[in-house]
Design a protein around this motif. Structure first.
Motif, PDB file in Angstrom:
ATOM      1  N   ALA A  55      -8.809 -44.965  -1.215  1.00 20.29           N
ATOM      2  CA  ALA A  55      -8.966 -45.863  -2.269  1.00 20.29           C
ATOM      3  C   ALA A  55      -9.585 -45.131  -3.567  1.00 20.29           C
ATOM      4  CB  ALA A  55     -10.001 -46.932  -1.941  1.00 20.29           C
ATOM      5  N   CYS A  56      -9.116 -45.750  -4.673  1.00 15.47           N
ATOM      6  CA  CYS A  56      -9.657 -45.082  -5.977  1.00 15.47           C
ATOM      7  C   CYS A  56      -9.662 -46.366  -6.830  1.00 15.47           C
ATOM      8  CB  CYS A  56      -8.836 -44.165  -6.660  1.00 15.47           C
ATOM      9  SG  CYS A  56      -9.557 -43.321  -8.075  1.00 15.47           S
ATOM     10  N   ASN A  57     -10.757 -46.409  -7.848  1.00 14.13           N
ATOM     11  CA  ASN A  57     -11.056 -47.393  -8.852  1.00 14.13           C
ATOM     12  C   ASN A  57     -10.127 -47.241 -10.034  1.00 14.13           C
ATOM     13  OD1 ASN A  57     -12.707 -45.365  -9.366  1.00 14.13           O
ATOM     14  ND2 ASN A  57     -14.470 -46.322  -9.554  1.00 14.13           N
ATOM     15  N   ILE A  58      -9.294 -46.099 -10.183  1.00 11.57           N
ATOM     16  CA  ILE A  58      -8.284 -46.192 -11.128  1.00 11.57           C
ATOM     17  C   ILE A  58      -6.937 -45.540 -10.577  1.00 11.57           C
ATOM     18  CG2 ILE A  58     -10.182 -45.651 -13.089  1.00 11.57           C
ATOM     19  CD1 ILE A  58      -9.669 -42.962 -13.166  1.00 11.57           C
ATOM     20  N   ARG A  59      -6.159 -45.429 -11.495  1.00 13.92           N
ATOM     21  CA  ARG A  59      -4.865 -44.810 -11.436  1.00 13.92           C
ATOM     22  C   ARG A  59      -4.497 -44.099 -12.441  1.00 13.92           C
ATOM     23  NH1 ARG A  59      -5.947 -46.256  -7.245  1.00 13.92           N
ATOM     24  NH2 ARG A  59      -4.960 -47.702  -5.722  1.00 13.92           N
ATOM     25  N   CYS A  60      -4.560 -42.637 -12.217  1.00 16.75           N
ATOM     26  CA  CYS A  60      -4.108 -41.727 -13.428  1.00 16.75           C
ATOM     27  C   CYS A  60      -2.699 -41.370 -13.279  1.00 16.75           C
ATOM     28  CB  CYS A  60      -5.108 -40.443 -13.231  1.00 16.75           C
ATOM     29  SG  CYS A  60      -6.923 -40.467 -12.984  1.00 16.75           S
ATOM     30  N   LYS A  61      -2.050 -41.120 -14.323  1.00 17.73           N
ATOM     31  CA  LYS A  61      -0.916 -40.890 -14.516  1.00 17.73           C
ATOM     32  C   LYS A  61      -0.655 -39.528 -14.022  1.00 17.73           C
ATOM     33  CE  LYS A  61       0.982 -43.590 -18.459  1.00 17.73           C
ATOM     34  NZ  LYS A  61       0.925 -43.501 -19.814  1.00 17.73           N
ATOM     35  N   GLY A  62       0.262 -39.280 -13.023  1.00  9.10           N
ATOM     36  CA  GLY A  62       0.688 -37.934 -12.408  1.00  9.10           C
ATOM     37  C   GLY A  62      -0.497 -37.638 -11.339  1.00  9.10           C
ATOM     38  N   CYS A  63      -1.366 -38.333 -10.680  1.00 15.89           N
ATOM     39  CA  CYS A  63      -2.111 -38.121  -9.862  1.00 15.89           C
ATOM     40  C   CYS A  63      -1.353 -37.802  -8.649  1.00 15.89           C
ATOM     41  CB  CYS A  63      -3.028 -39.393  -9.491  1.00 15.89           C
ATOM     42  SG  CYS A  63      -3.879 -39.294  -8.019  1.00 15.89           S
ATOM     43  N   TRP A  64      -1.761 -36.401  -8.109  1.00 18.92           N
ATOM     44  CA  TRP A  64      -0.925 -36.005  -7.038  1.00 18.92           C
ATOM     45  C   TRP A  64      -1.163 -36.913  -5.487  1.00 18.92           C
ATOM     46  CZ3 TRP A  64      -3.776 -34.293  -2.673  1.00 18.92           C
ATOM     47  CH2 TRP A  64      -4.739 -33.835  -2.877  1.00 18.92           C
ATOM     48  N   TYR A  65      -2.327 -37.226  -5.589  1.00 24.54           N
ATOM     49  CA  TYR A  65      -2.756 -37.888  -4.220  1.00 24.54           C
ATOM     50  C   TYR A  65      -2.042 -39.180  -4.212  1.00 24.54           C
ATOM     51  CZ  TYR A  65      -5.905 -39.662  -0.637  1.00 24.54           C
ATOM     52  OH  TYR A  65      -6.529 -40.065   0.457  1.00 24.54           O
ATOM     53  N   PHE A  66      -2.074 -40.018  -5.133  1.00 24.65           N
ATOM     54  CA  PHE A  66      -1.211 -41.288  -5.066  1.00 24.65           C
ATOM     55  C   PHE A  66       0.443 -41.117  -5.115  1.00 24.65           C
ATOM     56  CE2 PHE A  66      -5.546 -42.977  -5.953  1.00 24.65           C
ATOM     57  CZ  PHE A  66      -5.477 -44.063  -4.925  1.00 24.65           C
ATOM     58  N   GLU A  67       0.607 -40.457  -5.888  1.00 25.55           N
ATOM     59  CA  GLU A  67       2.364 -40.215  -6.519  1.00 25.55           C
ATOM     60  C   GLU A  67       2.773 -39.434  -5.282  1.00 25.55           C
ATOM     61  OE1 GLU A  67       3.571 -39.800  -9.983  1.00 25.55           O
ATOM     62  OE2 GLU A  67       2.099 -41.307 -10.871  1.00 25.55           O
ATOM     63  N   GLY A  75     -10.891 -37.675  -2.969  1.00 23.64           N
ATOM     64  CA  GLY A  75     -10.191 -38.929  -2.445  1.00 23.64           C
ATOM     65  C   GLY A  75      -9.070 -39.058  -2.588  1.00 23.64           C
ATOM     66  N   GLY A  76      -8.484 -40.204  -3.462  1.00 22.82           N
ATOM     67  CA  GLY A  76      -9.377 -41.278  -3.812  1.00 22.82           C
ATOM     68  C   GLY A  76     -10.959 -40.975  -4.357  1.00 22.82           C
ATOM     69  N   GLU A  77     -11.788 -41.797  -4.473  1.00 25.09           N
ATOM     70  CA  GLU A  77     -12.785 -41.574  -5.431  1.00 25.09           C
ATOM     71  C   GLU A  77     -14.053 -41.652  -4.465  1.00 25.09           C
ATOM     72  OE1 GLU A  77     -13.836 -40.853  -8.456  1.00 25.09           O
ATOM     73  OE2 GLU A  77     -15.728 -41.382  -7.831  1.00 25.09           O
ATOM     74  N   SER A  79     -14.948 -36.520  -8.705  1.00 23.63           N
ATOM     75  CA  SER A  79     -15.289 -37.787  -9.130  1.00 23.63           C
ATOM     76  C   SER A  79     -14.596 -38.127 -10.677  1.00 23.63           C
ATOM     77  CB  SER A  79     -16.707 -38.215  -9.154  1.00 23.63           C
ATOM     78  OG  SER A  79     -16.717 -39.547  -9.903  1.00 23.63           O
ATOM     79  N   ASN A  80     -14.224 -39.323 -10.699  1.00 17.79           N
ATOM     80  CA  ASN A  80     -13.519 -39.631 -12.081  1.00 17.79           C
ATOM     81  C   ASN A  80     -14.494 -40.089 -13.278  1.00 17.79           C
ATOM     82  OD1 ASN A  80     -14.065 -42.472 -11.720  1.00 17.79           O
ATOM     83  ND2 ASN A  80     -12.095 -42.482 -10.429  1.00 17.79           N
ATOM     84  N   GLY A  81     -15.931 -40.234 -12.543  1.00 17.87           N
ATOM     85  CA  GLY A  81     -16.861 -40.647 -13.549  1.00 17.87           C
ATOM     86  C   GLY A  81     -17.324 -42.028 -13.905  1.00 17.87           C
ATOM     87  N   LEU A  83     -11.118 -34.856 -16.037  1.00 20.83           N
ATOM     88  CA  LEU A  83     -10.800 -35.028 -17.377  1.00 20.83           C
ATOM     89  C   LEU A  83      -9.434 -34.625 -17.661  1.00 20.83           C
ATOM     90  CD1 LEU A  83     -11.985 -35.710 -20.459  1.00 20.83           C
ATOM     91  CD2 LEU A  83     -13.152 -33.664 -20.270  1.00 20.83           C
ATOM     92  N   PHE A  84      -8.620 -35.150 -18.182  1.00 24.60           N
ATOM     93  CA  PHE A  84      -7.138 -34.985 -18.662  1.00 24.60           C
ATOM     94  C   PHE A  84      -6.974 -34.949 -20.084  1.00 24.60           C
ATOM     95  CE2 PHE A  84      -5.099 -36.851 -14.509  1.00 24.60           C
ATOM     96  CZ  PHE A  84      -5.903 -36.189 -13.665  1.00 24.60           C
ATOM     97  N   GLY A  85      -6.711 -33.713 -20.668  1.00 22.40           N
ATOM     98  CA  GLY A  85      -6.077 -33.546 -22.116  1.00 22.40           C
ATOM     99  C   GLY A  85      -7.132 -33.667 -22.950  1.00 22.40           C
TER     100      GLY A  85
HETATM  101  S1  SF4 Z   1      -6.458 -38.259  -9.971  1.00 23.33           S
HETATM  102 FE1  SF4 Z   1      -8.316 -38.645  -8.946  1.00 23.33          FE
HETATM  103  S2  SF4 Z   1      -9.348 -40.426 -10.122  1.00 23.33           S
HETATM  104 FE2  SF4 Z   1      -7.430 -40.396 -10.754  1.00 23.33          FE
HETATM  105  S3  SF4 Z   1      -6.172 -41.708  -9.368  1.00 23.33           S
HETATM  106 FE3  SF4 Z   1      -6.012 -39.748  -8.365  1.00 23.33          FE
HETATM  107  S4  SF4 Z   1      -7.776 -40.091  -7.023  1.00 23.33           S
HETATM  108 FE4  SF4 Z   1      -8.226 -41.463  -8.492  1.00 23.33          FE
END
Ligand code: SF4
Ligand code: SF4
Length: 370
Positions: free
Chosen positions: A55-67, A102-104, A126-128, A146-148
């Motif tokens: 689980a993660c509390n945000i969804r970053c664009k291009g996150c390898w974990y979810f995508e 994670g996730g977070e 962590s995403n902070g 931190l992205f970009g």
């Molecule tokens: S990059 Fe990290 S913080 Fe961002 S959505 Fe993926 S797991 Fe969550």
């Protein structure tokens, strides 16, 4: 700095490297002493990586974990007994370091605790958005993604799981961790974000934290390593490193290898040389046998605390420039840095900057001398 390339046809023989090292040590006791300190500390660190939660509390664009579907590939467990037994077994097997991703991790603090209790060297990624408390986590190194930089960070990362956008993710991280020595921002550079690198690093400096560079690659896109002007990106990253040498931990050699993917001996970063793989996975048999070093005993576990994962990140090797994998590649490549005293000095600087990334390996950390 530019890494002068010396194409070498074959990897140095073990005996040849040993002899070179003996010569340099005799000629330069100062380098010999630094090498000894690094090796003594390096021997204490036997690492692994764990997907603490899906689980993660945000969804970053291009996150390898979810995508990449890692969140659904294994069944997550929240069983405290199982997680505690897993941490105990790691310690019993001689593992001393765990990178918790994670996730977070900050949304499952009860899963962080058993690792903190059993292993001396813990890093969380962590995403902070939520702070890691100090109480009970005093010696944990925290890598904040931190992205970009600048407005790009919110554009790429500040998205809730329901899709709605918010603002100020980086500023929230800064607020949570002002003057907190545990924190190193892991700043993924992107070509679009070049104007933001310096102000972002300055803000980190003013907040009393450190920063290490990563490279933004958008998983799932056609051109994950989007970089049209490598020279411009490299020049800006090196310029900012020079301006803020203490805040930017990353060594210039590493920055160049990260952005270009190349080393001075003409190798290209990729699966054949990458050491950050789960070495016991049968699918890596040929890779382990190809003669390029791997991280001894390294393993990455899924969120069931059992299933071995391919490597420390996505497994998409053709499009990978993961900062820790690139750094580890340079760390295990000491034999390529023995052709002169100056080259060995570069490797020592690199190795010292590598360890400086994480609080538990900094000399002022309470865990340093364990
Ligand atoms: S990059 Fe990290 S913080 Fe961002 S959505 Fe993926 S797991 Fe969550
Ligand atoms: S995806 Fe990257 S870190 Fe993983 S094995 Fe491939 S090159 Fe190494």
């Amino acid at each position: 700095m530019s890494i002068p390339v010396t194409i070498t046809q074959r990897p140095p023989e073990r005996a040849e490297s040993k002899a070179r090292l003996r010569e340099i040590r005799a000629a330069r006791p100062d380098l010999a002493a630094r090498l000894k300190t690094l090796r003594t500390f390096g021997r204490r660190v036997r690492g692994c990586e764990i997907h603490l939660t899906t689980a993660c509390n945000i969804r970053c664009k291009g996150c390898w974990y979810f995508e990449g579907g890692f969140d659904s590939a294994v069944d997550e467990t929240s069983d405290p007994g199982l997680i505690r037994a897993f941490a105990e077994k790691l310690a019993a097997d001689g593992v001393t370091q765990a990178t918790l991703i994670g996730g977070e991790p900050t949304i499952v603090l009860d899963r962080v605790r058993p690792f903190v209790e059993h292993l001396p060297y813990i890093t969380i990624s962590s995403n902070g958005l939520r702070p890691l408390p100090r109480d009970g986590f005093e010696n944990v190194a925290i890598g904040i993604s931190l992205f970009g930089g600048g407005p790009l960070d919110d554009a790429l990362r500040a998205h809730r799981p329901n899709g709605s956008a918010f603002r100020g993710l980086f500023e929230t991280g800064l607020k949570h961790y002002r003057d907190d020595p545990r924190v190193t921002f892991v700043f993924a550079l992107s070509e679009e974000g070049l104007p933001y690198i310096e102000p972002t690093v300055r803000a980190i400096r003013d907040n009393g934290n450190l920063v290490t560079f990563n490279f933004y690659s958008e998983h799932g896109s056609d051109h994950p390593l989007r970089i049209e002007n490598e020279k411009r990106t490299l020049a800006e990253a090196l310029r900012v490193k020079e301006l803020y040498p203490d805040t930017v931990v990353s060594h210039p050699y590493f920055i160049e290898a990260l952005i270009t993917g190349r080393s001075h001996w003409g190798a290209q970063f990729g699966y054949d040389v990458c050491p950050s793989i789960s070495v016991d996975l049968p699918e890596h048999e040929q890779r382990v046998a190809n003669g390029n070093p791997v991280l001894d005993g390294f393993a990455v576990y899924g969120a069931d605390y059992d299933t071995l994962q391919f490597c420390c990140t996505s497994g998409d090797c053709g499009n990978c420039r993961d900062s820790q994998a690139v750094y580890s590649w340079l760390m295990v490549s000491l034999n390529w840095f023995l052709d002169s005293e100056q080259r060995l000095e570069t490797w020592l600087d690199l190795a010292e900057s590598y360890w400086r990334q994480w609080y538990w390996s900094q000399s002022h950390s309470p865990n340093f001398h364990r």
